[in-house]
Each structure stands twice: as C-alpha cells, then as structure tokens.
Design a protein around this motif. Structure first.
Motif, PDB file in Angstrom:
ATOM      1  N   SER A  10       0.877  -1.148  -0.172  1.00  0.00           N
ATOM      2  CA  SER A  10       0.108   0.189   0.006  1.00  0.00           C
ATOM      3  C   SER A  10       0.869   1.251  -0.032  1.00  0.00           C
ATOM      4  O   SER A  10       0.618   2.109  -0.739  1.00  0.00           O
ATOM      5  CB  SER A  10      -0.828   0.001   1.201  1.00  0.00           C
ATOM      6  OG  SER A  10      -1.750  -1.094   1.066  1.00  0.00           O
ATOM      7  N   ALA A  11       2.001   1.308   0.758  1.00  0.00           N
ATOM      8  CA  ALA A  11       2.883   2.149   0.904  1.00  0.00           C
ATOM      9  C   ALA A  11       3.428   2.611  -0.504  1.00  0.00           C
ATOM     10  O   ALA A  11       3.551   3.768  -0.888  1.00  0.00           O
ATOM     11  CB  ALA A  11       3.806   2.309   1.944  1.00  0.00           C
ATOM     12  N   LEU A  12       3.747   1.576  -1.205  1.00  0.00           N
ATOM     13  CA  LEU A  12       4.249   1.771  -2.508  1.00  0.00           C
ATOM     14  C   LEU A  12       3.544   2.614  -3.596  1.00  0.00           C
ATOM     15  O   LEU A  12       4.024   3.230  -4.250  1.00  0.00           O
ATOM     16  CB  LEU A  12       4.951   0.416  -3.000  1.00  0.00           C
ATOM     17  CG  LEU A  12       6.089  -0.386  -2.516  1.00  0.00           C
ATOM     18  CD1 LEU A  12       6.198  -1.705  -3.155  1.00  0.00           C
ATOM     19  CD2 LEU A  12       7.207   0.452  -2.928  1.00  0.00           C
ATOM     20  N   ARG A  13       2.167   2.093  -3.322  1.00  0.00           N
ATOM     21  CA  ARG A  13       1.406   2.547  -4.392  1.00  0.00           C
ATOM     22  C   ARG A  13       1.187   3.955  -3.780  1.00  0.00           C
ATOM     23  O   ARG A  13       0.861   4.826  -4.573  1.00  0.00           O
ATOM     24  CB  ARG A  13      -0.141   1.898  -4.100  1.00  0.00           C
ATOM     25  CG  ARG A  13      -0.393   0.631  -4.920  1.00  0.00           C
ATOM     26  CD  ARG A  13      -0.241   0.841  -6.421  1.00  0.00           C
ATOM     27  NE  ARG A  13      -0.427  -0.153  -7.255  1.00  0.00           N
ATOM     28  CZ  ARG A  13      -1.552  -0.759  -7.569  1.00  0.00           C
ATOM     29  NH1 ARG A  13      -2.799  -0.461  -6.980  1.00  0.00           N
ATOM     30  NH2 ARG A  13      -1.649  -1.876  -8.308  1.00  0.00           N
ATOM     31  N   GLU A  14       0.947   4.409  -2.639  1.00  0.00           N
ATOM     32  CA  GLU A  14       0.762   5.682  -2.202  1.00  0.00           C
ATOM     33  C   GLU A  14       2.049   6.350  -2.768  1.00  0.00           C
ATOM     34  O   GLU A  14       1.843   7.824  -2.691  1.00  0.00           O
ATOM     35  CB  GLU A  14       0.732   5.973  -0.608  1.00  0.00           C
ATOM     36  CG  GLU A  14      -0.750   5.189  -0.191  1.00  0.00           C
ATOM     37  CD  GLU A  14      -0.352   5.192   1.517  1.00  0.00           C
ATOM     38  OE1 GLU A  14       0.330   5.772   2.166  1.00  0.00           O
ATOM     39  OE2 GLU A  14      -1.430   4.449   1.964  1.00  0.00           O
ATOM     40  N   GLU A  15       3.060   6.005  -2.754  1.00  0.00           N
ATOM     41  CA  GLU A  15       4.323   6.702  -3.214  1.00  0.00           C
ATOM     42  C   GLU A  15       4.241   6.944  -4.791  1.00  0.00           C
ATOM     43  O   GLU A  15       5.385   7.462  -5.327  1.00  0.00           O
ATOM     44  CB  GLU A  15       5.433   6.169  -2.744  1.00  0.00           C
ATOM     45  CG  GLU A  15       6.104   6.403  -1.321  1.00  0.00           C
ATOM     46  CD  GLU A  15       6.336   7.658  -1.081  1.00  0.00           C
ATOM     47  OE1 GLU A  15       6.814   8.429  -1.828  1.00  0.00           O
ATOM     48  OE2 GLU A  15       5.833   8.242  -0.042  1.00  0.00           O
ATOM     49  N   GLY A  16       3.379   6.382  -5.361  1.00  0.00           N
ATOM     50  CA  GLY A  16       3.380   6.722  -7.023  1.00  0.00           C
ATOM     51  C   GLY A  16       3.917   5.240  -7.745  1.00  0.00           C
ATOM     52  O   GLY A  16       4.154   5.515  -8.878  1.00  0.00           O
ATOM     53  N   TYR A  17       4.221   4.185  -6.919  1.00  0.00           N
ATOM     54  CA  TYR A  17       4.887   3.152  -7.581  1.00  0.00           C
ATOM     55  C   TYR A  17       3.799   2.077  -8.223  1.00  0.00           C
ATOM     56  O   TYR A  17       3.342   1.202  -7.611  1.00  0.00           O
ATOM     57  CB  TYR A  17       5.754   2.286  -6.696  1.00  0.00           C
ATOM     58  CG  TYR A  17       6.829   1.497  -7.369  1.00  0.00           C
ATOM     59  CD1 TYR A  17       7.560   2.156  -7.970  1.00  0.00           C
ATOM     60  CD2 TYR A  17       6.797   0.374  -7.310  1.00  0.00           C
ATOM     61  CE1 TYR A  17       8.776   1.344  -8.798  1.00  0.00           C
ATOM     62  CE2 TYR A  17       7.832  -0.679  -7.913  1.00  0.00           C
ATOM     63  CZ  TYR A  17       8.768  -0.131  -8.635  1.00  0.00           C
ATOM     64  OH  TYR A  17       9.844  -0.689  -9.164  1.00  0.00           O
ATOM     65  N   TYR A  18       3.272   2.424  -9.414  1.00  0.00           N
ATOM     66  CA  TYR A  18       2.271   1.620  -9.926  1.00  0.00           C
ATOM     67  C   TYR A  18       2.675   0.658 -10.893  1.00  0.00           C
ATOM     68  O   TYR A  18       1.732  -0.056 -11.456  1.00  0.00           O
ATOM     69  CB  TYR A  18       1.182   2.728 -10.691  1.00  0.00           C
ATOM     70  CG  TYR A  18       0.678   3.547  -9.866  1.00  0.00           C
ATOM     71  CD1 TYR A  18      -0.520   3.377  -8.971  1.00  0.00           C
ATOM     72  CD2 TYR A  18       0.963   5.031 -10.035  1.00  0.00           C
ATOM     73  CE1 TYR A  18      -0.917   4.303  -7.875  1.00  0.00           C
ATOM     74  CE2 TYR A  18       0.737   6.096  -8.979  1.00  0.00           C
ATOM     75  CZ  TYR A  18      -0.501   5.595  -8.153  1.00  0.00           C
ATOM     76  OH  TYR A  18      -1.074   6.429  -7.296  1.00  0.00           O
ATOM     77  N   VAL A  19       3.907   0.162 -11.097  1.00  0.00           N
ATOM     78  CA  VAL A  19       4.302  -0.984 -11.754  1.00  0.00           C
ATOM     79  C   VAL A  19       3.936  -2.103 -11.359  1.00  0.00           C
ATOM     80  O   VAL A  19       3.961  -3.299 -12.115  1.00  0.00           O
ATOM     81  CB  VAL A  19       5.757  -0.935 -12.132  1.00  0.00           C
ATOM     82  CG1 VAL A  19       6.247   0.239 -12.984  1.00  0.00           C
ATOM     83  CG2 VAL A  19       6.410  -1.214 -10.720  1.00  0.00           C
ATOM     84  N   LEU A  20       3.505  -2.259  -9.944  1.00  0.00           N
ATOM     85  CA  LEU A  20       2.998  -3.414  -9.480  1.00  0.00           C
ATOM     86  C   LEU A  20       1.460  -3.541  -9.633  1.00  0.00           C
ATOM     87  O   LEU A  20       0.812  -2.486  -9.069  1.00  0.00           O
ATOM     88  CB  LEU A  20       3.001  -3.567  -8.136  1.00  0.00           C
ATOM     89  CG  LEU A  20       4.579  -3.300  -7.531  1.00  0.00           C
ATOM     90  CD1 LEU A  20       4.905  -3.327  -5.884  1.00  0.00           C
ATOM     91  CD2 LEU A  20       5.469  -4.526  -8.104  1.00  0.00           C
ATOM     92  N   SER A  21       1.009  -4.477 -10.429  1.00  0.00           N
ATOM     93  CA  SER A  21      -0.384  -4.365 -10.879  1.00  0.00           C
ATOM     94  C   SER A  21      -1.367  -4.747  -9.788  1.00  0.00           C
ATOM     95  O   SER A  21      -0.912  -5.445  -8.673  1.00  0.00           O
ATOM     96  CB  SER A  21      -0.682  -5.343 -12.257  1.00  0.00           C
ATOM     97  OG  SER A  21      -0.313  -6.531 -11.628  1.00  0.00           O
ATOM     98  N   ASP A  22      -2.722  -4.646  -9.608  1.00  0.00           N
ATOM     99  CA  ASP A  22      -3.710  -5.215  -8.517  1.00  0.00           C
ATOM    100  C   ASP A  22      -3.557  -6.463  -8.754  1.00  0.00           C
ATOM    101  O   ASP A  22      -3.814  -7.120  -7.510  1.00  0.00           O
ATOM    102  CB  ASP A  22      -5.106  -4.618  -9.162  1.00  0.00           C
ATOM    103  CG  ASP A  22      -4.998  -3.088  -8.933  1.00  0.00           C
ATOM    104  OD1 ASP A  22      -4.339  -2.420  -8.182  1.00  0.00           O
ATOM    105  OD2 ASP A  22      -6.127  -2.600  -9.682  1.00  0.00           O
ATOM    106  N   GLY A  23      -3.377  -7.091  -9.844  1.00  0.00           N
ATOM    107  CA  GLY A  23      -3.418  -8.413  -9.782  1.00  0.00           C
ATOM    108  C   GLY A  23      -2.130  -9.351  -9.026  1.00  0.00           C
ATOM    109  O   GLY A  23      -2.273 -10.234  -8.361  1.00  0.00           O
TER     110      GLY A  23
END
Length: 178
Positions: free
Chosen positions: A153-166
């Motif tokens: 979640s923290a990665l996503r909050e930092e804008g790291y979107y290369v990790l897909s939801d899947g």
C-alpha cells in the motif's frame, strides 16, 4: 551458491521511498548497480554530498553505498547493451547488460527489475529475475517484516504503480494476507 543481485533503479527508489531499502541487505548481499543506474538514482558515483539536503530516498541509497552492501560496478567497458525492445530504458539496459556479462563469466545472477519492458527483455535473454513484490515476500519469509500488505500500500501511495492489482493480490494470497 548465492546469487549476485544486480538491481535496476526503479525497485531501489521504490523501496527507499518507503524506508525499506535496507531489507535488501540481509536477503541479498551485496547488491550491485551500474553507473547508469547510480546516475538515475541521483547519487551518481560520487558520495560528495556535503552541505546538500538530500531527499530521503537518495540519502538511503548513498548510505547503502557508504555501508558497502550496495556497490557500483562499471561494466567491462564494452559497448552498451543494445536491447531488442525499444521500451527498455538506459538504466534497465545497463543492468541487463551487466547481468549478461556476469552470467557469461559464470556467476549466478539475479536481476531486480519491475518495468514490464525490462522484465520481458531479461526473460528473452534467459536471465533470472525478481521484482519488488517478491523481495517483500522473501523479507516476510525471513521474518524481517511482519506483513507485506502495508508496504505494498505504501508503494502505491508513493506512486509506484508498476505493481499491478493482480500481482498485489497474488502476493497477499501467497503470504496469507488476503
């Protein structure tokens, strides 16, 4: 035999932004980067940063270099690795090139890379790869962290979107968090 971990910039930046760069140290030691990756990280090959206020990510990367578990390897001076995929950036290409050189020299190499084009290129070249999410799984298995979910979640909050939801859901299932 322990693998030599060669890292692209993206995973290192992402881990440092969530204050988890140090997770790499006990799992993979040393971690090697190219001079191209070092420049992309913003820490270059010089540690002369006196008097400058550094972002936390850059400071963590410089500290890792000073501590010696993150090392910069200048490739053997041959021509830059020419990727087949035009979407592979210069840092990814340099990491792939170094991985191929070290593998050809007989080393067991593992490439830390998250970018889709870079991963495809590395797979095509038959390099063993690992991503940031898998690093978190290994860290949990080695009891270095309690849970992966907050860090993902923290990665996503930092804008790291290369990790897909899947991928995130697969990781959470694998570590019994989802």
């Amino acid at each position: 035999m322990q693998h030599l971990l060669i890292a692209d910039a993206g995973p290192l930046i992402a881990l440092s932004r969530i204050q988890c760069l140090a997770l790499l140290q006990p799992v993979f030691r040393p971690v090697t980067i190219t001079t191209v990756v070092a420049r992309e990280l913003g820490c270059g090959v010089s540690l002369e940063v006196e008097g400058q206020a550094l972002p936390a990510a850059t400071a963590a990367l410089i500290q890792a270099l000073e501590d010696g578990w993150l090392t910069i390897s200048a490739a053997d001076g041959s021509a830059p690795y020419p990727p087949l995929n035009p979407g592979v950036d210069a840092a990814e290409a340099s990491a792939i090139g170094l991985a191929l050189q070290r593998q050809a020299a007989g080393d067991e190499v593992l490439l830390l890379i998250d970018g889709r084009c870079g991963r495809a290129e590395a797979r095509h070249r038959r390099l063993a790869i690992i991503g940031t999410a898998a690093v978190l799984v290994l860290a949990k298995e080695q009891r270095l962290i309690e849970a992966c979910a907050p860090l993902l979640s923290a990665l996503r909050e930092e804008g790291y979107y290369v990790l897909s939801d899947g991928l995130i859901q697969a990781v959470l299932s694998q570590v019994a968090e989802g």
